[in-house]
Design a protein around this motif. Structure first.
Motif, PDB file in Angstrom:
ATOM      1  N   THR A  92      15.021  73.677  31.194  1.00  0.00           N
ATOM      2  CA  THR A  92      15.323  72.735  30.323  1.00  0.00           C
ATOM      3  C   THR A  92      16.669  71.705  30.554  1.00  0.00           C
ATOM      4  N   LEU A  93      17.009  71.748  29.502  1.00  0.00           N
ATOM      5  CA  LEU A  93      18.603  71.473  29.948  1.00  0.00           C
ATOM      6  C   LEU A  93      19.392  71.814  30.197  1.00  0.00           C
ATOM      7  N   SER A 108      15.384  63.900  27.616  1.00  0.00           N
ATOM      8  CA  SER A 108      14.580  65.266  27.286  1.00  0.00           C
ATOM      9  C   SER A 108      13.015  64.476  27.342  1.00  0.00           C
ATOM     10  N   THR A 109      13.034  63.323  27.199  1.00  0.00           N
ATOM     11  CA  THR A 109      11.909  62.558  27.589  1.00  0.00           C
ATOM     12  C   THR A 109      11.322  61.635  28.694  1.00  0.00           C
ATOM     13  N   GLY A 144      21.993  55.811  32.475  1.00  0.00           N
ATOM     14  CA  GLY A 144      21.957  57.144  32.761  1.00  0.00           C
ATOM     15  C   GLY A 144      21.390  58.134  33.878  1.00  0.00           C
ATOM     16  N   LEU A 145      21.866  58.542  34.552  1.00  0.00           N
ATOM     17  CA  LEU A 145      20.766  59.240  35.223  1.00  0.00           C
ATOM     18  C   LEU A 145      20.316  60.909  35.133  1.00  0.00           C
ATOM     19  N   LEU A 146      19.574  61.618  35.894  1.00  0.00           N
ATOM     20  CA  LEU A 146      18.881  63.025  35.201  1.00  0.00           C
ATOM     21  C   LEU A 146      18.777  63.248  36.995  1.00  0.00           C
ATOM     22  N   THR A 205      10.638  67.719  25.632  1.00  0.00           N
ATOM     23  CA  THR A 205      10.844  68.794  25.699  1.00  0.00           C
ATOM     24  C   THR A 205      12.227  69.918  25.141  1.00  0.00           C
ATOM     25  N   VAL A 206      12.079  70.408  24.289  1.00  0.00           N
ATOM     26  CA  VAL A 206      13.009  70.594  23.465  1.00  0.00           C
ATOM     27  C   VAL A 206      14.060  70.410  23.866  1.00  0.00           C
TER      28      VAL A 206
END
Length: 373
Positions: A177-178, A233-234, A261-263, A287-288
């Motif tokens: 999750t985040l 989250s996508t 953006g960066l994940l 994801t939620v």
């Protein structure tokens, strides 16, 4: 006499020596790791049997992706299939059937002779031209790499739509999750010589009060937060097949070409991701996002040392509410969070964006609570 002629022939026409074949596999693998690009490595596989055996051992891979969401990919597949189904001229159809019957056995024979043709599916012409792949193709391509430790995925553009002139940067860290997200934004970026200084003499308290009521104030920042979290989250959801398929991954970074953006996910976060099931949204497309604590710094006008002026400069720090309170979120308007190191808020951005973050953490803090969605 014959030996003398042979020696003379060798002197005039010496045998060609491939010095590249003399390199040890470790050096070739190091070169491939520096190349990184999955499409280029894919072509290296078809050069020789030796390259074909070394490429799967590459541990640093970069993939350029042109489709961000599954919906876009489905639309592209539908458009391509409908174009293929369009009626053709009879003569053209005849030649298509004739050449397919003629060359199909040759293609099958080439797959028996060249193992790389069997391992790596052929590319579409358009994918070769712009060196990007779809999400579905990325999953298939990465199956050919057995030892990936660092994977970088680059999208063509960011998913958070903003108006021209608005600055928006975000960095998110995920496990299952985040874990954290930092957003840096501004309504405009100008040179000090072009900036209107009408607000310089205004009372700062009145400016901050207007932050709650103006259309471009708090409401706009909440839109930035929600859109950024949905995009992150996508992306996190779309990476799940890759994470599940490659147990050797130690670092995963997904960014976009325009740097919006960066994940990122490190070794421990990837391990935790595999150990815990995902909490999916009702639409199952992302994801939620958990319940969040949000700290927001705002400056109506921020002038940088190099003369650049940011209007409506905003720094947003986001963490899940259930995380331990100690060190989870910054406290106080001016504290150690203004230091360049030792905290995840200021260190999220580098270069001039990091300078903006260090200046903003000295401003007044606004707190927001966001429910899971």
């Amino acid at each position: 006499m014959r030996s003398n002629v042979a020696n003379l022939w060798r002197k005039i026409y010496p045998e060609k020596v491939d010095h590249f074949d003399k390199l040890p596999e470790e050096i070739i693998l190091s070169i491939f790791n520096r190349i990184g690009n999955a499409m280029a490595l894919r072509r290296c596989c078809a050069v020789s049997r030796r390259f074909h055996s070394i490429v799967p051992e590459v541990d640093h891979v970069v993939v350029l992706v042109n489709c961000v969401t599954l919906e876009k990919e489905k639309r592209e597949l539908a458009s391509s299939s409908s174009a293929a189904a369009a009626p053709h001229h009879r003569i053209a159809s005849f030649f298509c059937i004739f050449f397919s019957v003629l060359f199909k056995p040759l293609l099958s024979l080439s797959q028996l002779i060249i193992p790389s043709a069997r391992l790596l599916p052929l590319l579409k012409e358009e994918e070769e031209e712009d060196k990007t792949v779809s999400l579905r193709s990325m999953t298939q391509i990465l199956k050919n790499f057995n030892e990936i430790k660092r994977l970088a995925v680059e999208l063509r553009a960011g998913e958070v739509r903003i108006e021209d002139g608005i600055l928006l940067k975000l960095k998110a860290e995920y496990s299952s999750t985040l874990e954290s997200c930092v957003i840096l934004g501004a309504t405009s970026v100008n040179c000090s010589c072009d900036d209107d200084d009408d607000d310089d003499g205004a009372d700062m308290d009145s400016i901050h009060e207007s932050f709650y009521s103006e259309d471009e104030g708090l409401a706009q920042r909440v839109v930035w937060i929600v859109n950024s979290l949905v995009a992150a989250s996508t992306r996190h959801h779309l990476l799940q097949p890759v994470i599940a398929a490659h147990k050797s991954l130690e670092r995963l970074v997904l960014t976009d070409a325009d740097g919006q953006g960066l994940l990122s996910m490190d070794k421990e976060q990837l391990k935790e991701q595999r150990a815990r099931p995902l909490n999916m949204s009702l639409s199952s497309k992302r994801t939620v996002v958990p319940s969040l604590d949000v700290q927001l710094w705002y400056a109506p006008r921020l002038e940088m040392p190099d003369g650049v002026v940011l209007r409506g400069a905003t720094l947003i720090a986001i963490r899940p509410s259930e995380l331990p309170r100690e060190g989870a979120m910054p406290v106080g308007s001016e504290s150690s969070w203004a230091e360049p190191e030792g905290n995840w808020v200021v260190s999220a951005f580098e270069g001039p964006y990091g300078d903006v973050a260090r200046m903003l953490v000295k401003e007044r803090i606004y707190s927001i609570d966001i429910n899971a969605f």
